[in-house]
Motif scaffolding. Structure first.
Motif, PDB file in Angstrom:
ATOM      1  N   ARG A 123     -23.776 -22.802 -24.119  1.00 18.59           N
ATOM      2  CA  ARG A 123     -23.469 -22.960 -25.552  1.00 18.59           C
ATOM      3  C   ARG A 123     -23.056 -24.238 -25.713  1.00 18.59           C
ATOM      4  NH1 ARG A 123     -22.431 -18.107 -27.720  1.00 18.59           N
ATOM      5  NH2 ARG A 123     -21.671 -16.528 -26.040  1.00 18.59           N
ATOM      6  N   GLU A 124     -23.771 -24.703 -26.830  1.00 22.71           N
ATOM      7  CA  GLU A 124     -23.774 -26.229 -27.381  1.00 22.71           C
ATOM      8  C   GLU A 124     -22.281 -26.615 -27.553  1.00 22.71           C
ATOM      9  OE1 GLU A 124     -25.716 -29.515 -30.485  1.00 22.71           O
ATOM     10  OE2 GLU A 124     -26.602 -27.415 -30.009  1.00 22.71           O
ATOM     11  N   GLU A 125     -21.803 -27.759 -27.049  1.00 18.37           N
ATOM     12  CA  GLU A 125     -20.385 -28.022 -27.532  1.00 18.37           C
ATOM     13  C   GLU A 125     -20.274 -28.508 -28.940  1.00 18.37           C
ATOM     14  OE1 GLU A 125     -16.846 -31.097 -25.965  1.00 18.37           O
ATOM     15  OE2 GLU A 125     -18.843 -30.899 -24.876  1.00 18.37           O
ATOM     16  N   ILE A 126     -19.354 -28.031 -29.529  1.00 16.81           N
ATOM     17  CA  ILE A 126     -19.146 -28.372 -31.052  1.00 16.81           C
ATOM     18  C   ILE A 126     -18.688 -29.759 -31.066  1.00 16.81           C
ATOM     19  CG2 ILE A 126     -18.093 -27.822 -32.982  1.00 16.81           C
ATOM     20  CD1 ILE A 126     -17.968 -24.859 -32.503  1.00 16.81           C
ATOM     21  N   ASN A 127     -19.221 -30.734 -31.915  1.00 10.21           N
ATOM     22  CA  ASN A 127     -18.593 -31.948 -31.841  1.00 10.21           C
ATOM     23  C   ASN A 127     -17.447 -31.850 -33.009  1.00 10.21           C
ATOM     24  OD1 ASN A 127     -17.855 -34.628 -33.005  1.00 10.21           O
ATOM     25  ND2 ASN A 127     -19.835 -35.296 -32.039  1.00 10.21           N
ATOM     26  N   ARG A 128     -16.313 -31.986 -32.636  1.00  9.21           N
ATOM     27  CA  ARG A 128     -14.999 -31.789 -33.338  1.00  9.21           C
ATOM     28  C   ARG A 128     -14.861 -32.586 -34.594  1.00  9.21           C
ATOM     29  NH1 ARG A 128     -11.488 -28.712 -30.316  1.00  9.21           N
ATOM     30  NH2 ARG A 128      -9.913 -28.663 -32.216  1.00  9.21           N
ATOM     31  N   ALA A 129     -15.561 -33.858 -34.441  1.00  7.70           N
ATOM     32  CA  ALA A 129     -15.453 -34.801 -35.578  1.00  7.70           C
ATOM     33  C   ALA A 129     -16.092 -34.430 -36.749  1.00  7.70           C
ATOM     34  CB  ALA A 129     -16.301 -36.231 -35.223  1.00  7.70           C
ATOM     35  N   TYR A 130     -16.949 -33.174 -36.839  1.00 10.10           N
ATOM     36  CA  TYR A 130     -17.574 -32.869 -37.940  1.00 10.10           C
ATOM     37  C   TYR A 130     -17.029 -31.138 -38.314  1.00 10.10           C
ATOM     38  CZ  TYR A 130     -20.699 -36.609 -36.879  1.00 10.10           C
ATOM     39  OH  TYR A 130     -21.362 -37.788 -36.571  1.00 10.10           O
ATOM     40  N   THR A 131     -15.861 -30.704 -37.841  1.00 10.47           N
ATOM     41  CA  THR A 131     -15.331 -29.821 -38.214  1.00 10.47           C
ATOM     42  C   THR A 131     -14.465 -30.063 -39.618  1.00 10.47           C
ATOM     43  OG1 THR A 131     -13.193 -29.970 -37.024  1.00 10.47           O
ATOM     44  CG2 THR A 131     -15.060 -28.686 -35.992  1.00 10.47           C
ATOM     45  N   LYS A 132     -14.059 -29.108 -40.084  1.00 17.08           N
ATOM     46  CA  LYS A 132     -13.246 -29.257 -41.573  1.00 17.08           C
ATOM     47  C   LYS A 132     -12.079 -30.184 -40.855  1.00 17.08           C
ATOM     48  CE  LYS A 132     -10.802 -24.906 -41.826  1.00 17.08           C
ATOM     49  NZ  LYS A 132     -10.350 -23.791 -42.366  1.00 17.08           N
ATOM     50  N   THR A 133     -11.258 -30.196 -39.666  1.00 13.27           N
ATOM     51  CA  THR A 133     -10.045 -30.754 -39.442  1.00 13.27           C
ATOM     52  C   THR A 133     -10.506 -32.180 -38.971  1.00 13.27           C
ATOM     53  OG1 THR A 133      -8.958 -28.772 -38.811  1.00 13.27           O
ATOM     54  CG2 THR A 133      -8.296 -31.086 -37.832  1.00 13.27           C
ATOM     55  N   GLY A 134     -11.717 -32.208 -38.240  1.00 16.20           N
ATOM     56  CA  GLY A 134     -12.203 -33.518 -37.783  1.00 16.20           C
ATOM     57  C   GLY A 134     -12.478 -34.495 -39.134  1.00 16.20           C
ATOM     58  N   LEU A 135     -13.272 -33.903 -39.969  1.00 18.09           N
ATOM     59  CA  LEU A 135     -13.604 -34.569 -41.249  1.00 18.09           C
ATOM     60  C   LEU A 135     -12.420 -35.172 -42.043  1.00 18.09           C
ATOM     61  CD1 LEU A 135     -16.464 -32.364 -42.460  1.00 18.09           C
ATOM     62  CD2 LEU A 135     -16.790 -34.741 -41.427  1.00 18.09           C
TER      63      LEU A 135
END
Length: 328
Positions: A123-135
């Motif tokens: 599973r491709e790791e989600i880049n947390r910088a682009y989640t609603k929290t990360g943004l």
């Protein structure tokens, strides 16, 4: 994985077990993927091969049809779960699996290797910088470069997120190549324009939709500037924000950010909900700082103009960029 990669991985894991050699080339027939040759001491076996990422019910009929039409058919797959390997064996369909399993019944030879578990899905790791929290964190870093060197607890408080999110977001931004370590305790942008562009894309798709509170109507014969903004965190964005910043764009679409609950917002602004209203209301997600009174941060105003995408918005966005964003 690509066709050639699946074949090569299957060769890498199966060929040593077969004590043979293998080679392949693209197939001349469009409906097949490869022409495969397995070379044994007693001679070569040639196959017309179809390559699949994974075997499921939806492709079994196609595989059966190809097996009937091509006497030397071979299925090569990245992943075949045990129940499908059993089915393929019962149907007499030769196969190679990328993990090393194989079933070949040809020219009086029977090969059955059925002991390796399927390769696990990666599973491709989600880049947390682009989640609603990360943004939210990403935004605080963009509007003030000093935040690149502030302690993580303070940054979490500014962004309104849990402290545990901060290292994950910083790791994501670094993985995206947007900043590098400046020293032991801080970072610096590698290309801030690129970072702003990526934040806007993330804001458009992952953050802005989650902030939407509803639509309200602009009172008849009342100027939008006359609307009372009851809290420090109730501020104009989008086109009205752009007009406050540039005195250039006359708003046709209205965006208002607020920290108030619905009833408090209605009471404080005297605006009424209306699904066809001109004013879109969103949740405030940033800490107030040095913004112009009644106006969202220039970067956020700029982002919504870019999202609008029409000529008048883009022209005004350019003005805001030249006046405010070059200083960021």
């Amino acid at each position: 994985m690509k066709t050639g990669e699946i074949i090569e991985l299957a060769f890498q894991n199966v060929i040593p077990l077969l004590q043979s050699e293998g080679k392949w080339e693209p197939h001349a027939q469009r409906e097949l993927d490869a022409f495969i040759t397995l070379r044994f001491p007693e001679g070569e076996i040639h196959f017309d091969a179809e390559v699949k990422q994974e075997v499921r019910e939806n492709i079994l009929r196609t595989i059966q049809d190809l097996n009937r039409r091509y006497q030397n058919f071979l299925l090569v797959a990245y992943r075949i779960y045990p129940k499908y390997r059993q089915l393929l064996q019962e149907m007499g369909i030769n196969y190679l699996e990328a993990n090393g399993n194989a079933f070949i019944r040809k020219n009086g030879k029977l090969i059955l290797i059925d002991k390796f578990p399927p390769i696990k899905e990666q599973r491709e790791e989600i880049n947390r910088a682009y989640t609603k929290t990360g943004l939210r964190v990403f935004f605080q870093l963009l509007v003030d470069d000093n935040n690149l060197n502030t302690n993580q607890r303070e940054l979490a408080e500014q962004a309104g997120v849990a402290l545990g999110n901060i290292p994950l977001v910083l790791k994501g931004l670094k993985a995206a190549g947007l900043f590098v370590n400046k020293n032991k305790f801080g970072y610096q942008w590698t290309n801030k324009e690129e970072a702003i562009g990526q934040w806007i894309n993330g804001y458009r798709t992952n953050l802005k939709p989650t902030l939407f509170q509803g639509k309200y109507r602009l009172p008849k014969d009342r100027d939008w500037r006359e609307i009372h903004l009851p809290t420090e965190k109730t501020r104009w964005g989008g086109e009205p924000g752009a007009d406050l910043l540039t005195n250039y764009l006359r708003p046709e679409k209205f965006i208002l950010f607020t920290d108030l609950r619905k009833n408090e917002f209605i009471k404080g602004t005297r605006l009424m909900p209306d699904p066809n209203g001109e004013i879109e209301v969103y949740e405030t997600f940033w800490e107030t700082g040095n913004e112009k009174e009644g106006c969202a941060p220039p970067l956020l105003v700029y982002a919504d103009l870019i999202i609008n995408g029409d000529k008048r918005s883009l022209d005004t966005a350019k003005l805001i960029h030249e006046t405010y964003l070059t200083e960021l």
